[in-house]
Design an enzyme around this catalytic site. Structure first.
Site, mmCIF file in Angstrom:
data_model
loop_
_atom_site.group_PDB
_atom_site.id
_atom_site.type_symbol
_atom_site.label_atom_id
_atom_site.label_comp_id
_atom_site.label_asym_id
_atom_site.label_seq_id
_atom_site.Cartn_x
_atom_site.Cartn_y
_atom_site.Cartn_z
ATOM 1 N N ARG A 147 -36.134 -35.637 20.211
ATOM 2 C CA ARG A 147 -35.323 -35.924 19.017
ATOM 3 C C ARG A 147 -35.813 -37.172 18.275
ATOM 4 O O ARG A 147 -35.712 -37.246 17.057
ATOM 5 C CB ARG A 147 -33.850 -36.103 19.403
ATOM 6 C CG ARG A 147 -33.148 -34.785 19.640
ATOM 7 C CD ARG A 147 -31.678 -35.005 19.904
ATOM 8 N NE ARG A 147 -30.970 -33.727 19.956
ATOM 9 C CZ ARG A 147 -29.649 -33.622 20.040
ATOM 10 N NH1 ARG A 147 -28.891 -34.697 20.088
ATOM 11 N NH2 ARG A 147 -29.089 -32.430 20.074
ATOM 12 N N LYS A 185 -21.224 -20.632 29.110
ATOM 13 C CA LYS A 185 -19.899 -20.451 28.528
ATOM 14 C C LYS A 185 -19.864 -19.366 27.459
ATOM 15 O O LYS A 185 -20.403 -19.544 26.359
ATOM 16 C CB LYS A 185 -19.414 -21.767 27.912
ATOM 17 C CG LYS A 185 -19.021 -22.776 28.956
ATOM 18 C CD LYS A 185 -18.175 -23.891 28.346
ATOM 19 C CE LYS A 185 -18.013 -25.023 29.330
ATOM 20 N NZ LYS A 185 -18.549 -26.281 28.843
ATOM 21 N N GLY A 224 -29.167 -27.320 23.583
ATOM 22 C CA GLY A 224 -29.522 -28.524 24.337
ATOM 23 C C GLY A 224 -30.151 -28.204 25.683
ATOM 24 O O GLY A 224 -31.215 -28.740 26.021
ATOM 25 N N GLY A 253 -25.124 -27.734 19.795
ATOM 26 C CA GLY A 253 -23.928 -27.180 19.165
ATOM 27 C C GLY A 253 -24.110 -26.975 17.664
ATOM 28 O O GLY A 253 -23.653 -25.970 17.104
#
Ligand code: ADP
Ligand code: 3PG
Ligand code: MG
Length: 396
Positions: A37, A193, A350, A374
């Site tokens: 990043r 998830k 991520g 996200g």
């Protein structure tokens, strides 16, 4: 309409102090966990300096600190940035009352989330940030889904809000995936998830020719089909959704046909469990699925060969343990060869990006690796992101 970028008006930065918001959410326990990043923002910093900016003040958050947590200080980034830019970078510890050292061309601010105002989108905090730059540039795609002061309330203090080079690249690459993917377009999804992936799956499936599912989320889909999943993680609340999704799009969806399991929940890699491969799709009672099996890897590999563009999000197994890394590693290696054939693989998420880094595969071996987790998924779901909404638009 597109975003107004720094390249559109380089003259705007001449002789000016620039406040540059980036996403350096990479500090863990006082160390930089991964430099990707940071590296991706270097072209914007260099561009602003070459355009004649008198100073570039770089601002970011890291983690979710409660108060001023030393382990989440951005200080470790100063040394890395100084090395990369070839000049000493300054640091401001007190973002609300302190000043940027005048003798430094590039200055980094302390973790913005050390102040409550950042998280609360407080205009007073945004006003304090305004002191650091006469011009504002947002290169923080990774946090653009958060309504935080430095990417949202800040809009009140600048007539124009520019997109940095990374922000512009992210929006362009992900807009192509979302609205206009090259065909055949295949989507590979894993991760844990189901809840987090529902909107993005609903959005991408419309344009996708094929969807491959792995990771822990696969067991919810397999259970919805009436398969035996043993003691694997199932999201009971999304069983009906999974059933309905398969009813609507089942023809396009590939699910695992075999698995790598553990005989007990994995708390520590390699300890207190045994590894078992299943014979087929069903997982016997007592076993827990932690990775896709070899037959599944082969099928997904052969299917993906037919794609011109692939979007990949989510590890296919519990890759953090060597026992369950194969599915993710083998498909990552396979997809890393697509670029040479002129096929485009776009990676987001991520943990997916962390997995690639764990396997020592260079990010350059993929067409595009998003710096957003996200944020990338919300963008692909079709949501308007606050941090992008506030960037000034340009008529073409
Ligand atoms: P991303 O951050 O790339 O969007 P997710 O956050 O959705 O990905 O999921 C990543 C996590 O899912 C990883 O920690 C990975 O170990 C875990 N995971 C994947 N498959 C399984 C599995 N079968 N059992 C348990 N955890 C899994
Ligand atoms: C990210 O890494 O996803 C962003 O930096 C946002 O971080 P957050 O989820 O703590 O808001
Ligand atoms: Mg994740």
């Amino acid at each position: 309409m597109r975003l107004l970028t720094v390249k559109d008006e380089p003259e705007a930065f001449k002789g000016k102090r620039v406040l540059l918001r980036v996403d350096y959410n990479v500090v863990k326990n006082g160390k930089i966990s991964d430099t990707y990043r940071i590296d991706r923002t270097l072209p914007t910093i260099r561009f602003l300096l070459e355009a004649g900016a008198s100073q570039v003040v770089v601002a970011s958050h890291s983690g979710r600190p409660k108060g001023k947590d030393k382990k989440l200080s951005l200080k470790p980034i100063v040394k890395y940035l100084s090395e990369k830019l070839g000049s000493e970078v300054g640091f401001v510890e007190d973002v609300v009352n302190g000043d940027a050292p005048e003798d430094k061309k590039v200055v980094l601010l302390e973790n913005l989330r050390f102040w409550e105002g950042e998280k609360n989108d407080d205009p007073e905090f945004a006003k304090a940030l305004r002191r650091f730059g006469e011009v504002y540039v947002n290169d923080a795609f990774g946090v653009s889904h958060r309504r935080n002061a430095s990417v949202h309330a800040i809009k009140n203090f600048y007539d124009k809000r520019y997109a940095g080079l990374l922000m512009a690249e992210e929006v362009e690459a992900l807009t192509t995936v979302r609205d206009n993917p090259e065909k055949p377009f295949h989507v590979l999804f894993g991760g844990a998830k189901v809840k987090d992936k529902v909107p993005v799956l609903e959005s991408l499936i419309e344009k996708a020719d094929r969807l491959y599912i792995g990771g822990a989320m696969a067991y919810t889909f397999l259970k919805a089909l009436g398969k035996e999943v043993g003691n694997s993680i199932v999201d009971e609340e999304h069983l009906d959704w999974a059933k309905d999704f398969l009813n609507r799009y089942g023809d396009k969806v590939a699910l695992p046909v075999d698995h790598v399991c553990a005989t007990a929940p994995v708390e520590e890699c390699g300890r207190d469990y045994e590894v078992r491969d299943t014979e087929g799709v069903d997982i016997p009672d007592g076993l827990i699925g932690y990775d896709i099996g070899w037959e599944t890897v082969k099928r997904y590999r052969d299917g993906l060969k037919g794609a011109n563009m692939v979007f990949w999000n989510g590890p296919l197994g519990y890759y953090e343990c060597e026992d369950f890394e194969c599915g993710t590693k083998l498909l990552a290696i396979f997809l890393s060869a697509f670029k040479e054939e002129g096929k485009k693989v776009v990676v987001g998420g991520g943990d997916t990006v962390a997995a690639i880094s764990t396997f020592h595969i260079p990010y350059e071996d993929f067409h595009f690796v998003s710096t957003g987790g996200g944020a990338a998924l919300e963008f692909l779901s079709g949501k308007d992101l606050p941090g992008i909404e506030i960037i000034t638009k340009k008529e073409d």
